[in-house]
Design a protein around this motif. Sequence first.
Motif, PDB file in Angstrom:
ATOM      1  N   THR A  71      17.794 -29.381  25.686  1.00 57.54           N
ATOM      2  CA  THR A  71      16.473 -28.768  25.616  1.00 57.54           C
ATOM      3  C   THR A  71      16.126 -28.412  24.184  1.00 57.54           C
ATOM      4  OG1 THR A  71      15.077 -27.004  26.477  1.00 57.54           O
ATOM      5  CG2 THR A  71      17.362 -26.459  26.064  1.00 57.54           C
ATOM      6  N   GLU A  72      14.844 -28.466  23.919  1.00 56.58           N
ATOM      7  CA  GLU A  72      14.303 -28.130  22.597  1.00 56.58           C
ATOM      8  C   GLU A  72      12.838 -27.777  22.801  1.00 56.58           C
ATOM      9  OE1 GLU A  72      13.406 -27.206  19.041  1.00 56.58           O
ATOM     10  OE2 GLU A  72      15.495 -27.804  19.351  1.00 56.58           O
ATOM     11  N   ILE A  73      12.351 -26.776  22.094  1.00 57.52           N
ATOM     12  CA  ILE A  73      10.958 -26.354  22.260  1.00 57.52           C
ATOM     13  C   ILE A  73       9.994 -27.123  21.351  1.00 57.52           C
ATOM     14  CG2 ILE A  73      11.037 -24.452  20.614  1.00 57.52           C
ATOM     15  CD1 ILE A  73       9.319 -22.868  22.708  1.00 57.52           C
ATOM     16  N   SER A  74      10.445 -27.593  20.214  1.00 56.68           N
ATOM     17  CA  SER A  74       9.573 -28.276  19.252  1.00 56.68           C
ATOM     18  C   SER A  74       9.225 -29.691  19.719  1.00 56.68           C
ATOM     19  CB  SER A  74      10.273 -28.344  17.888  1.00 56.68           C
ATOM     20  OG  SER A  74       9.660 -29.299  17.053  1.00 56.68           O
ATOM     21  N   ARG A  75       7.936 -29.967  19.840  1.00 50.23           N
ATOM     22  CA  ARG A  75       7.492 -31.316  20.236  1.00 50.23           C
ATOM     23  C   ARG A  75       7.983 -32.372  19.259  1.00 50.23           C
ATOM     24  NH1 ARG A  75       3.279 -31.427  24.101  1.00 50.23           N
ATOM     25  NH2 ARG A  75       2.296 -29.403  24.358  1.00 50.23           N
ATOM     26  N   THR A  76       7.904 -32.060  17.973  1.00 53.75           N
ATOM     27  CA  THR A  76       8.332 -33.003  16.938  1.00 53.75           C
ATOM     28  C   THR A  76       9.820 -33.314  17.076  1.00 53.75           C
ATOM     29  OG1 THR A  76       6.640 -32.129  15.445  1.00 53.75           O
ATOM     30  CG2 THR A  76       8.419 -33.401  14.448  1.00 53.75           C
ATOM     31  N   SER A  77      10.628 -32.276  17.292  1.00 54.41           N
ATOM     32  CA  SER A  77      12.075 -32.479  17.434  1.00 54.41           C
ATOM     33  C   SER A  77      12.419 -33.241  18.704  1.00 54.41           C
ATOM     34  CB  SER A  77      12.814 -31.139  17.397  1.00 54.41           C
ATOM     35  OG  SER A  77      12.693 -30.556  16.114  1.00 54.41           O
ATOM     36  N   ASN A  82      14.368 -38.199  21.133  1.00 56.72           N
ATOM     37  CA  ASN A  82      14.211 -39.372  21.995  1.00 56.72           C
ATOM     38  C   ASN A  82      14.311 -40.670  21.200  1.00 56.72           C
ATOM     39  OD1 ASN A  82      14.040 -38.228  24.611  1.00 56.72           O
ATOM     40  ND2 ASN A  82      11.980 -37.517  24.143  1.00 56.72           N
ATOM     41  N   VAL A  83      13.750 -40.700  20.002  1.00 55.24           N
ATOM     42  CA  VAL A  83      13.904 -41.869  19.115  1.00 55.24           C
ATOM     43  C   VAL A  83      15.382 -42.070  18.793  1.00 55.24           C
ATOM     44  CG1 VAL A  83      13.486 -42.693  16.747  1.00 55.24           C
ATOM     45  CG2 VAL A  83      11.591 -41.790  18.116  1.00 55.24           C
ATOM     46  N   ASN A  84      16.083 -40.966  18.513  1.00 51.17           N
ATOM     47  CA  ASN A  84      17.499 -41.048  18.155  1.00 51.17           C
ATOM     48  C   ASN A  84      18.375 -41.474  19.336  1.00 51.17           C
ATOM     49  OD1 ASN A  84      16.952 -40.373  15.505  1.00 51.17           O
ATOM     50  ND2 ASN A  84      17.242 -38.189  15.854  1.00 51.17           N
ATOM     51  N   ALA A  96      14.617 -32.338  27.340  1.00 51.51           N
ATOM     52  CA  ALA A  96      13.470 -31.673  27.951  1.00 51.51           C
ATOM     53  C   ALA A  96      12.817 -30.754  26.934  1.00 51.51           C
ATOM     54  CB  ALA A  96      13.933 -30.852  29.156  1.00 51.51           C
ATOM     55  N   ARG A  97      11.487 -30.764  26.907  1.00 49.57           N
ATOM     56  CA  ARG A  97      10.783 -29.853  26.004  1.00 49.57           C
ATOM     57  C   ARG A  97      10.555 -28.535  26.730  1.00 49.57           C
ATOM     58  NH1 ARG A  97       6.347 -27.637  24.370  1.00 49.57           N
ATOM     59  NH2 ARG A  97       4.962 -28.585  25.907  1.00 49.57           N
ATOM     60  N   SER A  99      11.697 -24.069  26.142  1.00 50.55           N
ATOM     61  CA  SER A  99      12.415 -23.053  25.383  1.00 50.55           C
ATOM     62  C   SER A  99      13.756 -22.808  26.065  1.00 50.55           C
ATOM     63  CB  SER A  99      11.615 -21.753  25.332  1.00 50.55           C
ATOM     64  OG  SER A  99      11.581 -21.141  26.604  1.00 50.55           O
ATOM     65  N   ALA A 100      14.681 -22.234  25.341  1.00 54.82           N
ATOM     66  CA  ALA A 100      15.991 -21.912  25.931  1.00 54.82           C
ATOM     67  C   ALA A 100      15.822 -20.930  27.082  1.00 54.82           C
ATOM     68  CB  ALA A 100      16.917 -21.339  24.865  1.00 54.82           C
ATOM     69  N   GLU A 101      14.871 -20.016  26.940  1.00 57.01           N
ATOM     70  CA  GLU A 101      14.642 -19.037  27.991  1.00 57.01           C
ATOM     71  C   GLU A 101      14.131 -19.721  29.264  1.00 57.01           C
ATOM     72  OE1 GLU A 101      14.563 -17.246  24.017  1.00 57.01           O
ATOM     73  OE2 GLU A 101      13.376 -18.857  24.866  1.00 57.01           O
ATOM     74  N   GLU A 102      13.158 -20.628  29.112  1.00 54.44           N
ATOM     75  CA  GLU A 102      12.631 -21.369  30.270  1.00 54.44           C
ATOM     76  C   GLU A 102      13.733 -22.210  30.914  1.00 54.44           C
ATOM     77  OE1 GLU A 102       8.126 -22.782  29.588  1.00 54.44           O
ATOM     78  OE2 GLU A 102       9.541 -23.483  28.064  1.00 54.44           O
ATOM     79  N   PHE A 103      14.534 -22.844  30.075  1.00 50.72           N
ATOM     80  CA  PHE A 103      15.600 -23.707  30.568  1.00 50.72           C
ATOM     81  C   PHE A 103      16.653 -22.897  31.313  1.00 50.72           C
ATOM     82  CE2 PHE A 103      19.054 -26.944  29.649  1.00 50.72           C
ATOM     83  CZ  PHE A 103      18.555 -27.876  30.526  1.00 50.72           C
ATOM     84  N   SER A 104      16.979 -21.720  30.787  1.00 54.81           N
ATOM     85  CA  SER A 104      17.926 -20.837  31.473  1.00 54.81           C
ATOM     86  C   SER A 104      17.395 -20.453  32.853  1.00 54.81           C
ATOM     87  CB  SER A 104      18.176 -19.564  30.653  1.00 54.81           C
ATOM     88  OG  SER A 104      18.902 -19.850  29.499  1.00 54.81           O
ATOM     89  N   GLU A 105      16.099 -20.160  32.924  1.00 57.02           N
ATOM     90  CA  GLU A 105      15.478 -19.826  34.203  1.00 57.02           C
ATOM     91  C   GLU A 105      15.529 -21.015  35.161  1.00 57.02           C
ATOM     92  OE1 GLU A 105      11.567 -18.489  33.154  1.00 57.02           O
ATOM     93  OE2 GLU A 105      12.318 -16.639  32.256  1.00 57.02           O
ATOM     94  N   ALA A 106      15.281 -22.216  34.644  1.00 59.86           N
ATOM     95  CA  ALA A 106      15.335 -23.423  35.483  1.00 59.86           C
ATOM     96  C   ALA A 106      16.750 -23.639  36.004  1.00 59.86           C
ATOM     97  CB  ALA A 106      14.866 -24.636  34.693  1.00 59.86           C
TER      98      ALA A 106
END
Length: 189
Positions: A71-77, A82-84, A96-97, A99-106
């Motif tokens: 997971t990463e929140i930055s669209r650019t990253s 995904n390119v990498n 997945a785009r 935040s760590a907080e959202e991902f923890s909740e998921a």
Amino acid sequence: RQRLNVEGREFVYQQVENSFTQPNAAICRSMLGWARDVTRESRDGDLVEFYCGNGNFTIALAENFRRVVATEISRTSVASANVNLEANGVANAVVARMSAEEFSEALAGEKNGRRVAALALDEHAFTTALVDPPRAGLDTHSCEQLKAYSRIVYISCNPNTLEANLESLSATHVVTRFALFDQFPYTCL
């Protein structure tokens, strides 16, 4: 593109200007080698990664796991990760785009929605968590979530927040491997 040779394997990374990346290629190679070594025995489990950035660790560690969800929140990253993934032929990882907080909740089943459903988190057997948080360290909820994993790989650029997070994590885990990498030589007092 940056090319890093780690343990005889070449990894290719797109580095996007004004995005967080590991600033010292030689030290980054050492960090990736260390992380690969400490997770080498993990092939029967899945990796969950918080704060993956451009996929620096995701790509280097993917072959040590059945599957990787990062997971990463930055669209650019996320776009760069995904390119990498594609450039390195990594087919067992998804970024997945969130935040760590959202991902923890998921992960805890407290957050639903289209992005969460697409990850099929209930089909994974996460045994290892990797975190490379910002200088502020992990929030309380994410730190609590980490306690559910048998192995935690924690990368930190701030010894103060690392200390606070390790104090919390030591309630359920013991540090078995530890390494220091000076990414910014000649900057310490």
